[in-house]
Design a protein around this motif. Structure first.
Motif, PDB file in Angstrom:
ATOM      1  N   ASP A   1       0.852  -1.178   0.000  1.00  0.00           N
ATOM      2  CA  ASP A   1       0.000   0.000   0.000  1.00  0.00           C
ATOM      3  C   ASP A   1       0.895   1.238   0.000  1.00  0.00           C
ATOM      4  OD1 ASP A   1      -2.315   1.442   0.031  1.00  0.00           O
ATOM      5  OD2 ASP A   1      -3.185   0.380   1.730  1.00  0.00           O
TER       6      ASP A   1
ATOM      7  N   ILE B   1       7.993   8.033  -4.611  1.00  0.00           N
ATOM      8  CA  ILE B   1       6.641   7.670  -4.174  1.00  0.00           C
ATOM      9  C   ILE B   1       5.644   8.759  -4.535  1.00  0.00           C
ATOM     10  CG2 ILE B   1       5.217   7.230  -2.137  1.00  0.00           C
ATOM     11  CD1 ILE B   1       7.739   5.825  -0.965  1.00  0.00           C
ATOM     12  N   LYS B   2       6.031  10.027  -4.355  1.00  0.00           N
ATOM     13  CA  LYS B   2       5.137  11.120  -4.742  1.00  0.00           C
ATOM     14  C   LYS B   2       4.865  11.083  -6.244  1.00  0.00           C
ATOM     15  CE  LYS B   2       5.979  14.551  -1.129  1.00  0.00           C
ATOM     16  NZ  LYS B   2       6.567  15.892  -0.806  1.00  0.00           N
TER      17      LYS B   2
ATOM     18  N   LEU C   1       2.364   8.294  -7.018  1.00  0.00           N
ATOM     19  CA  LEU C   1       0.997   8.621  -6.620  1.00  0.00           C
ATOM     20  C   LEU C   1       0.389   9.700  -7.510  1.00  0.00           C
ATOM     21  CD1 LEU C   1       1.450   8.592  -2.738  1.00  0.00           C
ATOM     22  CD2 LEU C   1       0.368   6.837  -4.144  1.00  0.00           C
ATOM     23  N   GLU C   2       1.249  10.593  -8.024  1.00  0.00           N
ATOM     24  CA  GLU C   2       0.769  11.676  -8.881  1.00  0.00           C
ATOM     25  C   GLU C   2       0.842  11.323 -10.364  1.00  0.00           C
ATOM     26  OE1 GLU C   2       3.182  14.974  -7.751  1.00  0.00           O
ATOM     27  OE2 GLU C   2       2.368  15.061  -5.701  1.00  0.00           O
ATOM     28  N   LYS C   3       1.293  10.067 -10.638  1.00  0.00           N
ATOM     29  CA  LYS C   3       1.421   9.586 -12.016  1.00  0.00           C
ATOM     30  C   LYS C   3       2.337  10.485 -12.863  1.00  0.00           C
ATOM     31  CE  LYS C   3      -2.968   7.056 -12.242  1.00  0.00           C
ATOM     32  NZ  LYS C   3      -2.980   6.806 -10.807  1.00  0.00           N
TER      33      LYS C   3
ATOM     34  N   LYS D   1       0.724   4.400  -0.604  1.00  0.00           N
ATOM     35  CA  LYS D   1       0.385   5.707  -0.038  1.00  0.00           C
ATOM     36  C   LYS D   1       0.824   5.823   1.422  1.00  0.00           C
ATOM     37  CE  LYS D   1      -4.452   4.554   1.177  1.00  0.00           C
ATOM     38  NZ  LYS D   1      -4.445   3.172   0.655  1.00  0.00           N
TER      39      LYS D   1
END
Length: 269
Positions: A82, A255-256, A259-261, A84
């Motif tokens: 997971d 990771i950012k 998550l932001e594609k 996030k």
């Protein structure tokens, strides 16, 4: 391929509570000589968290069944951890997370009887590591497998580097882990990562489980104990490395971006 939980529920086999334990993230299907632990998260890609892994571990500790099948509901076996939750992790948190994951993967690997991973869709990151902790891997033709952690600025943390090396050798393991590439079911079969490709992956896994039920359990247990020794060297190093990357800026960048594609711009610090 997508596994429909409603179709299994209609058969009346699937439980959420067994022996007083109420499972939140898995469904348990009990058969005469084997059981199926279905990963069933709120996301259709079945991201893994520690609670889900603990529930899988609990299933293996129930009243003895000679074979356990681990499968995923909805769109995937498991697309990984997971992610996030990783943004809030410090090095100490990452160490505890990896150590807990290693403990459960080692528990699966050392379970006395066969554990089969029935893979469809994605088996990525922690999902791939879960599959590698099993004894046999059967996957659908459209399955995709891989360790994409490096693209997030982190490393595999649940034993993936070591188990992949045991399966396919140092060169191929380094290639896959260091590039983060996904491979097809056919390529995974050629490399020796999966044992079979089957359109009806759960049904094929059940056929194998039924075959095991006809064989002497003592012999099966001894064969597994002889072949599936846990290679301790390197496992602690992987836990340490997983924690270390959480002290870098690159892990947060990766990771950012995920998550932001967006495409990450790593700075090497």
């Amino acid at each position: 391929m997508q596994v429909n939980l409603d179709e299994r529920l209609e058969k009346g086999f699937t439980n959420t509570e067994v022996c007083g334990v109420n499972y939140k993230n898995i469904k348990l299907e009990e058969k005469t000589n084997y059981r199926i632990a279905w990963i069933n998260r709120e996301s259709p890609l079945n991201p893994l968290n520690m609670e889900t892994l603990e529930e899988i571990d609990n299933v293996l500790g129930l009243e003895k069944k000679e074979t356990t099948i681990i499968a995923g509901m909805n769109k995937a076996f498991s697309a990984g951890a997971d992610i996030k939750n990783f943004l809030q992790m410090k090095e100490s948190d990452a160490f505890q997370f990896a150590a807990g994951g290693h403990r459960i993967m080692n528990s699966i690997s050392s379970y006395p009887f066969p554990v089969i991973a029935a893979i469809h869709g994605y088996a990525l990151g922690g999902g791939f590591e879960l599959a590698m902790a099993c004894d046999i891997r059967i996957c659908t033709p459209d399955a995709q497998l891989g360790l994409p952690e490096v693209t997030l600025g982190i490393v595999p943390g649940f034993g993936g580097t070591q188990r992949l090396k045991e399966l396919i050798g140092e060169g191929n393991a380094f290639y896959l882990a260091s590039t983060g590439m996904r491979i097809t079911a056919e390529r995974a079969l050629q490399m020796g990562i999966v044992n079979e490709i089957a359109d009806k992956v759960v049904e094929r896994s059940e056929e194998i489980a039924s075959r095991y039920a006809e064989l002497p359990p003592v012999s099966l247990r001894l064969i597994k104990s002889l072949i599936r020794k846990i290679p301790d060297e390197g496992f602690q190093d992987e836990i340490d490395a997983f924690a270390e990357v959480f002290g870098t800026e690159d892990h947060e960048t990766g990771i950012k971006a995920f998550l932001e594609k967006k495409k990450p711009q790593f700075k090497g610090r």
